[in-house]
Design a protein around this motif. Structure first.
Motif, PDB file in Angstrom:
ATOM      1  N   ASP A   1       7.849  20.203   2.073  1.00 33.29           N
ATOM      2  CA  ASP A   1       8.325  18.890   2.494  1.00 33.29           C
ATOM      3  C   ASP A   1       9.749  18.666   2.011  1.00 33.29           C
ATOM      4  OD1 ASP A   1       8.266  17.950  -0.210  1.00 33.29           O
ATOM      5  OD2 ASP A   1       6.113  17.625  -0.006  1.00 33.29           O
ATOM      6  N   GLY A   2      10.300  17.504   2.342  1.00 36.35           N
ATOM      7  CA  GLY A   2      11.680  17.200   1.995  1.00 36.35           C
ATOM      8  C   GLY A   2      11.884  16.798   0.560  1.00 36.35           C
TER       9      GLY A   2
ATOM     10  N   VAL B   1      10.691  12.443   3.730  1.00 35.49           N
ATOM     11  CA  VAL B   1       9.733  13.533   3.617  1.00 35.49           C
ATOM     12  C   VAL B   1       9.587  14.187   4.981  1.00 35.49           C
ATOM     13  CG1 VAL B   1       7.396  14.203   3.008  1.00 35.49           C
ATOM     14  CG2 VAL B   1       8.538  12.358   1.743  1.00 35.49           C
ATOM     15  N   ALA B   2      10.184  15.363   5.117  1.00 42.59           N
ATOM     16  CA  ALA B   2      10.140  16.089   6.382  1.00 42.59           C
ATOM     17  C   ALA B   2       9.373  17.384   6.179  1.00 42.59           C
ATOM     18  CB  ALA B   2      11.548  16.384   6.878  1.00 42.59           C
ATOM     19  N   VAL B   3       8.297  17.555   6.902  1.00 41.12           N
ATOM     20  CA  VAL B   3       7.496  18.773   6.794  1.00 41.12           C
ATOM     21  C   VAL B   3       8.205  19.901   7.518  1.00 41.12           C
ATOM     22  CG1 VAL B   3       5.314  19.858   7.404  1.00 41.12           C
ATOM     23  CG2 VAL B   3       5.347  17.498   6.587  1.00 41.12           C
ATOM     24  N   ARG B   4       8.336  21.030   6.826  1.00 35.21           N
ATOM     25  CA  ARG B   4       9.017  22.190   7.406  1.00 35.21           C
ATOM     26  C   ARG B   4       8.108  23.396   7.321  1.00 35.21           C
ATOM     27  NH1 ARG B   4      14.395  25.268   5.046  1.00 35.21           N
ATOM     28  NH2 ARG B   4      14.516  26.875   6.661  1.00 35.21           N
TER      29      ARG B   4
ATOM     30  N   MET C   1      10.340  29.657  -1.487  1.00 32.79           N
ATOM     31  CA  MET C   1       9.169  29.395  -2.311  1.00 32.79           C
ATOM     32  C   MET C   1       8.931  27.889  -2.334  1.00 32.79           C
ATOM     33  SD  MET C   1       9.938  31.872  -5.561  1.00 32.79           S
ATOM     34  CE  MET C   1      11.244  30.783  -6.089  1.00 32.79           C
ATOM     35  N   GLN C   2       7.665  27.501  -2.398  1.00 35.89           N
ATOM     36  CA  GLN C   2       7.351  26.073  -2.436  1.00 35.89           C
ATOM     37  C   GLN C   2       7.860  25.434  -3.728  1.00 35.89           C
ATOM     38  OE1 GLN C   2       3.240  25.193  -1.732  1.00 35.89           O
ATOM     39  NE2 GLN C   2       3.622  23.007  -1.425  1.00 35.89           N
TER      40      GLN C   2
END
Length: 344
Positions: free
Chosen positions: A67-68, A114-117, A186-187
């Protein structure tokens, strides 16, 4: 003079007070990782693996989403950031260092969007641990093998990294893969272990109080009250954290159950109750406020080139969740059977 980490003697012999615990004793090997420069031929955390050049490197098929809020960084950028932090420790950042750090982690604008990528395609896994049986007394390897290699996907699946295990004979690896692939992102940067050499030490452990009979639990609770009061601890905290099992990275021993109750863990292939193989820990000192498990440290220890600074409590830079442990369980009848994972 270098000082090998050694666990202090236990405050007391709990089996002298409760003989019922004696048959439940298990040994565990504390790994005591410390930043260093491991090679293919060393037992290590986050070091290079003795990987055959002709064997495909493991990849995770996903899904992989960030996410962002948490920037997805490449392993190369995480290493660069750590080098800059280490080099600038005790002084101001140079303009070039500050510019590089802002490039790696751009300043956030509020409110945060919050942008899901999603990341498409397989993700190369990262080395977590390489353990030679010669170094780790409690590592039980399948017949014909003497080396365990653990890798993980640097994304949560769903609440912790997905791990894979490889058992092999080191003598059969004659042509080593020099430059394994790495994931593009990496997350969390805490999913890139700092390369560490190990200082294995075998200790004796006893079960978490939740794995004992109700009668013995009550006896332990009543007995622990005065001891816990001296350490300003809860009675269960005193037994579980001071007397039962060691904190930190370790092989074997008893599992900890800080955040969940014990549950049966049958082997998914044959149904045999599984044993604890490896504990991947956020902290080396755990919840023992008296630090009774804290080993001696080398007062002359210097930071490694890739670490911010030498922190005996988080030498690997790994963090599981908000500070938990990831435990890997294997079938004692056949360690090559599929393993399971738990977070505690």
């Amino acid at each position: 003079m270098k000082v090998t980490p050694v666990t202090p003697p236990r405050p007391l012999d709990v089996t002298a007070v409760f003989p019922q615990l004696a048959p439940l004793a298990r040994t565990a090997t504390r790994l005591h990782p410390r930043p260093g420069a491991p090679t293919w031929y060393d037992s290590s955390i986050g070091g290079p693996l003795l990987w055959p050049a002709d064997e495909p490197w493991p990849h995770c098929e996903g899904p992989h989403v960030v996410d962002g809020v948490n920037p997805a960084l490449s392993p190369a950028d995480v290493r660069l950031e750590r080098r800059i932090r280490a080099a600038s420790h005790g002084r101001d950042l140079t303009p070039r260092e500050r510019q590089t750090l802002e490039r790696i982690r751009p300043p956030q604008k509020f409110p945060v969007r919050v942008a899901v990528r999603p990341y498409d395609g397989p993700m190369a896994m990262l080395p977590v641990a390489q353990l030679y049986a010669r170094d780790v007394p409690d590592l039980r390897t399948p017949e014909g093998t003497d080396l365990l290699q653990v890798l993980w996907c640097p994304f949560d699946h769903p609440i912790m990294p997905r791990t894979v295990l490889f058992w092999r004979s080191a003598a059969t690896v004659t042509d080593v893969l020099a430059t394994p692939p790495e994931p593009p992102a990496m997350q969390f940067d805490s999913y890139l272990p700092e390369p560490c050499l190990l200082h294995p030490e075998q200790v004796t452990e006893y079960p978490d109080h939740l794995e004992l009979s109700a009668e013995l639990q009550e006896q332990l609770r009543q007995w622990s009250v005065p001891q816990a009061a001296e350490e300003d601890m809860d009675p269960w905290t005193y037994y579980d954290c001071v007397l039962s099992s060691a904190p930190g990275w370790k092989v074997g021993g008893w599992p900890a159950w800080d955040s969940t109750d014990p549950v049966p863990r049958p082997c998914p292939e044959c149904g045999t109750e599984m044993d604890l193989l490896l504990t991947i820990a956020t902290f080396e000192k755990g919840d023992d406020e008296g630090r009774s498990w804290s080993p001696s440290e080398d007062p002359t220890a210097e930071p490694s080139p890739g670490s911010d600074h030498f922190d005996p409590d988080r030498p690997t830079a790994v963090q599981i969740g908000s500070g938990y442990r990831q435990q890997l369980h294997v079938c004692p009848a056949a360690p090559e059977h599929p393993h399971t994972e738990s977070m505690t």
